[in-house]
Write a protein that holds these residues in place. Structure first.
Motif, mmCIF file in Angstrom:
data_model
loop_
_atom_site.group_PDB
_atom_site.id
_atom_site.type_symbol
_atom_site.label_atom_id
_atom_site.label_comp_id
_atom_site.label_asym_id
_atom_site.label_seq_id
_atom_site.Cartn_x
_atom_site.Cartn_y
_atom_site.Cartn_z
ATOM 1 N N ASN A 252 0.885 -1.260 0.109
ATOM 2 C CA ASN A 252 0.124 0.178 -0.014
ATOM 3 C C ASN A 252 0.780 1.372 -0.017
ATOM 4 O O ASN A 252 0.540 2.219 -0.584
ATOM 5 N N GLY B 98 0.994 3.437 -3.309
ATOM 6 C CA GLY B 98 0.649 4.771 -3.150
ATOM 7 C C GLY B 98 1.553 6.024 -3.355
ATOM 8 O O GLY B 98 1.204 7.099 -3.962
ATOM 9 N N ARG B 99 3.093 5.432 -3.191
ATOM 10 C CA ARG B 99 4.127 6.616 -3.535
ATOM 11 C C ARG B 99 4.237 6.497 -4.986
ATOM 12 O O ARG B 99 4.471 7.612 -5.698
ATOM 13 N N LEU C 86 0.204 7.587 -6.439
ATOM 14 C CA LEU C 86 -0.575 8.821 -6.009
ATOM 15 C C LEU C 86 0.347 9.699 -5.554
ATOM 16 O O LEU C 86 -0.055 10.849 -5.182
ATOM 17 N N GLN D 197 2.229 9.959 -2.953
ATOM 18 C CA GLN D 197 2.043 10.165 -1.400
ATOM 19 C C GLN D 197 3.482 10.123 -0.823
ATOM 20 O O GLN D 197 3.958 8.864 -0.889
ATOM 21 N N VAL E 109 -5.325 1.013 -3.478
ATOM 22 C CA VAL E 109 -4.802 2.383 -4.029
ATOM 23 C C VAL E 109 -5.998 2.867 -4.939
ATOM 24 O O VAL E 109 -6.235 4.207 -5.240
ATOM 25 N N ALA F 157 -8.287 5.667 -3.435
ATOM 26 C CA ALA F 157 -7.761 7.020 -3.407
ATOM 27 C C ALA F 157 -7.559 7.656 -4.734
ATOM 28 O O ALA F 157 -6.853 8.969 -4.717
ATOM 29 N N THR F 158 -8.199 7.200 -5.887
ATOM 30 C CA THR F 158 -7.713 7.745 -7.217
ATOM 31 C C THR F 158 -8.893 8.858 -7.537
ATOM 32 O O THR F 158 -10.020 8.990 -6.885
ATOM 33 N N GLY G 244 -5.438 8.193 3.381
ATOM 34 C CA GLY G 244 -4.627 7.102 2.242
ATOM 35 C C GLY G 244 -4.471 5.812 2.572
ATOM 36 O O GLY G 244 -4.674 5.720 3.590
ATOM 37 N N PRO G 245 -3.915 5.221 1.553
ATOM 38 C CA PRO G 245 -3.994 3.507 1.683
ATOM 39 C C PRO G 245 -2.838 3.363 2.624
ATOM 40 O O PRO G 245 -3.009 2.356 3.172
ATOM 41 N N ASN H 6 1.122 12.281 3.522
ATOM 42 C CA ASN H 6 0.708 12.349 2.043
ATOM 43 C C ASN H 6 1.451 13.470 1.308
ATOM 44 O O ASN H 6 1.047 13.816 0.110
#
Length: 308
Positions: free
Chosen positions: A118, A122-123, A126, A128, A182, A185-186, A255-256, A307
């Motif tokens: 995650n 996420g990095r 997204l 994050q 993920v 969170a889009t 966030g995830p 994030n």
């Protein structure tokens, strides 16, 4: 004191996040025993099909009651199909099958690794950032998970092959769930009301599960036992319709990476429930692992800039 000098607490420590976070953790911590009871006469794919058919119908009924639109455009159907495949087909088929090889406690422990993909995905997708405090909390929590893993693996050291197979299958489920996390969170996910989107994804997932089950296991079968039907109802209504709505709502806010800390606590809850209902005996190693997991959770959730 200027407004710039005021440091607001992180969103992850607000009651609006903490309450659903811990409700989800308690529910999912209890599902491992229920899933274990489902393993037997009914092929796993059919049990997963029934679970998400119930969950999807409940979600769409809820959407209708809230007067939310059920119609999706092409992009929405495509998103729901991928979400259904990753979260409600691959993830759960892997989890159910893993419990043929290892204990439910060990599956829960391995699933705590959801935190890692995650954070990485996420990095990558997204953008994050992971702050230092979040990384420190992650390290503490994963050390606790490692101790829990060692404890579980020691319970049956002769079954090395089964343990490795079960762990590999579970990790495949972890990766599938991480992709779905993920996705939530889009911007695409935020473009649609959550309840009808999840209901559609669950029903699409149930349909894909049914097709796979029919091809690989034959016509539908059920176990004519009250406990089996009660398990399907609990997993469909509470562990799916309610829990995923709350969990994906948390993902959209914090966030995830942080949301995945629920999976770090799940094995602790699973072991506590196993103590009550299955006579699970704690060792010093397991207790130390549980305490480290809790400590890491506290440190990580208090991180102020996860994030950015």
């Amino acid at each position: 004191m200027s407004n710039e000098d005021i440091v607001e607490p992180p969103r992850s420590t607000r009651l609006a996040i903490l309450i659903p976070f811990f409700v989800v953790t308690l529910i999912w911590g209890s599902t491992w025993i229920v899933i274990r009871d489902q393993i037997g006469q009914v092929p796993p794919s059919w049990s997963v099909t029934y679970r998400f058919a119930v969950a999807g119908l409940v979600m769409l009924g809820w959407a209708i009651a809230k007067r939310q639109p059920l119609r999706l455009d092409v992009r929405g159907w495509r998103f729901a199909a991928v979400l259904g495949l990753m979260q409600f087909v691959l993830n759960f088929n892997f989890v159910y099958r893993a419990e043929f090889y290892v204990t439910s406690g060990l599956v829960a422990v391995v699933f705590a690794l959801l935190l890692v993909p995650n954070a990485i995905l996420g990095r990558l997708f997204l953008g994050q950032q992971l702050g230092r405090q979040l990384l420190v909390g992650s390290a503490i929590a994963m050390a606790g998970v490692a101790l829990l893993f060692i404890h579980e693996a020691r319970q049956d050291p002769s079954a090395t092959g089964n343990v490795l197979t079960g762990v590999a299958i579970t990790f495949a489920g972890v990766l599938s769930a991480s992709v779905a996390n993920v996705m939530q969170a889009t911007k695409t996910s935020r473009a649609y009301p959550m309840v009808p989107m999840l209901g559609t994804a669950m029903l699409l997932g149930a349909g894909m599960n049914a097709l796979w089950a029919f091809v690989t296991a034959g016509p539908p079968t059920v176990e004519w036992r009250l406990g089996y039907f009660a398990g399907i109802a609990y997993l469909g209504i509470f562990a799916s319709a309610l829990a995923f709505t709350l969990y994906f709502g948390v993902i959209r806010v914090i966030g995830p990476a942080k949301a995945a800390y629920s999976s770090v606590l799940v094995p602790v809850i699973a072991m506590l429930l196993s103590t009550l209902f299955e006579g699970y005996r704690w060792s010093a190693l397991a207790a130390a692992g549980a305490l480290l997991a809790l400590a890491g959770l506290v440190v990580a959730l208090r991180a102020r800039r996860p994030n950015r």
